[in-house]
Design an enzyme around this catalytic site. Structure first.
Site, PDB file in Angstrom:
ATOM      1  N   ASN A 177      -4.675 -15.149 -14.007  1.00 24.00           N
ATOM      2  CA  ASN A 177      -5.136 -16.492 -14.353  1.00 24.00           C
ATOM      3  C   ASN A 177      -5.318 -16.642 -15.861  1.00 24.00           C
ATOM      4  OD1 ASN A 177      -7.940 -18.652 -13.319  1.00 24.00           O
ATOM      5  ND2 ASN A 177      -6.149 -19.080 -14.530  1.00 24.00           N
ATOM      6  N   THR A 178      -6.353 -15.998 -16.404  1.00 20.08           N
ATOM      7  CA  THR A 178      -6.705 -16.191 -17.806  1.00 20.08           C
ATOM      8  C   THR A 178      -5.542 -15.918 -18.758  1.00 20.08           C
ATOM      9  OG1 THR A 178      -9.012 -15.598 -17.339  1.00 20.08           O
ATOM     10  CG2 THR A 178      -8.298 -15.497 -19.638  1.00 20.08           C
TER      11      THR A 178
ATOM     12  N   LYS B 149     -10.131 -16.240  -0.366  1.00 16.83           N
ATOM     13  CA  LYS B 149     -10.344 -15.129  -1.285  1.00 16.83           C
ATOM     14  C   LYS B 149     -11.853 -14.947  -1.385  1.00 16.83           C
ATOM     15  CE  LYS B 149      -9.860 -13.424  -5.968  1.00 16.83           C
ATOM     16  NZ  LYS B 149      -9.707 -13.796  -7.400  1.00 16.83           N
TER      17      LYS B 149
ATOM     18  N   GLY C 297     -11.356 -11.838 -16.594  1.00 20.19           N
ATOM     19  CA  GLY C 297     -11.168 -12.521 -17.869  1.00 20.19           C
ATOM     20  C   GLY C 297     -11.195 -11.638 -19.095  1.00 20.19           C
TER      21      GLY C 297
END
Length: 255
Positions: A204-205, A95, A156
Site C-alpha cells: 500500500n504505502t 482481512k 508503513g
C-alpha cells in the site's frame, strides 16, 4: 493461479487503498498494478452510498474487495467490524487486523487467534495480519484461516523483509497461502519475498506515497512477476567459497 478460499487470482500482488491523494489516482494505480484484490478499512467506506468514490472505480475494474478490521483493539471489535462489512459489502472475506497500540500498530496475537476462530465458525474467509511467528501462523492455519499474512516489517515503515528468517520457516511449513504484508517499501522487497516462496505480497504505502504512484504500481507488478518466476526456476544455492564460472586450470596446464 493462486487459490485462496473460493477465489483464484492471476496476480500475486494485492494492494491497499489508503494514503492515495484521490480516488481516481488510487483506481488507476491499482488497475495498472494488475491487482485483483484490494483491501480497505470499512470506516473509509460510505455503506449507504452505492456510488461511493472509493468503491465504484474498483468494482468497475473488476477488483475484489477485501474489507479489513483496522481500528479494532480486541477480538470483539474485530468480529463486529467483520459482520458490518459482510452486511454492507456483501462479502464474507475479511482481512483480520487487531492492533491496540496506535504507535507501532503491532498485531495482537492472542486477540487475533481468538477472533479468527470465531470468524471461521461464522462462515468468514479469514486472512489474518500477524507477526512473522511460525507457531502463531500454524495455529491460525489450524483454526481454518484461508491464508496467513505475516508482516515483513512494521506497517508503513518501508523497511522491507526484516523478518526474513521467520518468514522462511512460515513458508516452509504452511499448507495455506502465505501473503507477506506490511513493510514492503520497494519493488526489490516484493521480489525478495516472492523469491523466498511467498504466495503473494500486499503493498500500500510504497505505491500510494510514491512520487508517481501509477509508475510505481507497474514497477511492483513487474517485481512480483519476476520474483515468482525466479522462485519457480529454482535459485542457485549459496556457498561460502568462490566457484569460478569458467575454470582455467586445465587451460593453463596446456600452455
Amino acid at each position: 493461479m493462486l487459490k485462496i478460499g473460493d477465489k483464484e487470482f492471476k496476480s500475486r500482488l494485492f494492494t491497499g487503498t489508503g494514503k492515495f491523494s484521490n480516488s481516481h489516482l488510487m483506481a488507476e494505480a491499482i488497475q495498472v498494478s494488475g491487482s485483483q484484490l484490494a483491501t480497505m478499512a470499512l470506516k473509509r467506506v460510505d455503506v449507504h452510498d452505492q456510488q461511493d468514490d472509493i468503491l465504484q472505480p474498483l468494482i468497475h475494474a473488476g477488483v475484489n474487495l477485501l474489507p479489513n478490521t483496522s481500528g479494532a483493539k480486541n477480538a470483539k471489535d474485530a468480529v463486529f467490524a467483520a459482520q458490518l462489512a459482510r452486511e454492507a459489502l456483501g462479502t464474507n472475506w475479511v482481512k483480520l487486523e487487531i492492533h491496540p497500540d496506535p504507535k507501532y500498530l503491532m498485531p495482537d496475537p492472542i486477540e487475533t487467534l481468538a477472533a479468527a476462530e470465531q470468524l471461521v465458525r461464522d462462515g468468514f474467509i479469514v486472512l489474518p495480519y500477524c507477526h512473522a511467528d511460525p507457531v502463531l501462523c500454524k495455529r491460525l492455519e489450524e483454526v481454518g484461516c484461508a491464508a496467513v499474512m505475516p508482516l515483513g516489517a512494521p506497517i508503513g515503515s518501508n523497511k522491507g523483509i526484516a523478518s526474513h528468517d521467520f518468514l522462511e520457516i512460515i513458508i516452509d511449513q504452511a499448507n495455506v497461502p502465505v501473503v507477506v504484508d506490511a513493510g514492503i517499501g520497494a519493488p526489490s522487497h516484493a521480489a525478495r519475498a516472492m523469491e523466498m516462496g511467498a504466495d503473494a505480497v500486499l503493498v500500500n504505502t510504497a505505491i500510494a506515497a510514491a512520487s508517481n504512484p501509477v509508475a510505481m504500481a507497474k514497477a511492483f507488478k513487474m517485481a512480483v512477476e519476476s520474483g515468482r518466476m525466479a522462485y519457480k526456476a529454482g535459485l542457485a544455492g549459496k556457498v561460502s567459497h568462490a566457484v569460478a564460472s569458467s575454470p582455467l586450470t586445465a587451460f593453463l596446464d596446456e600452455l
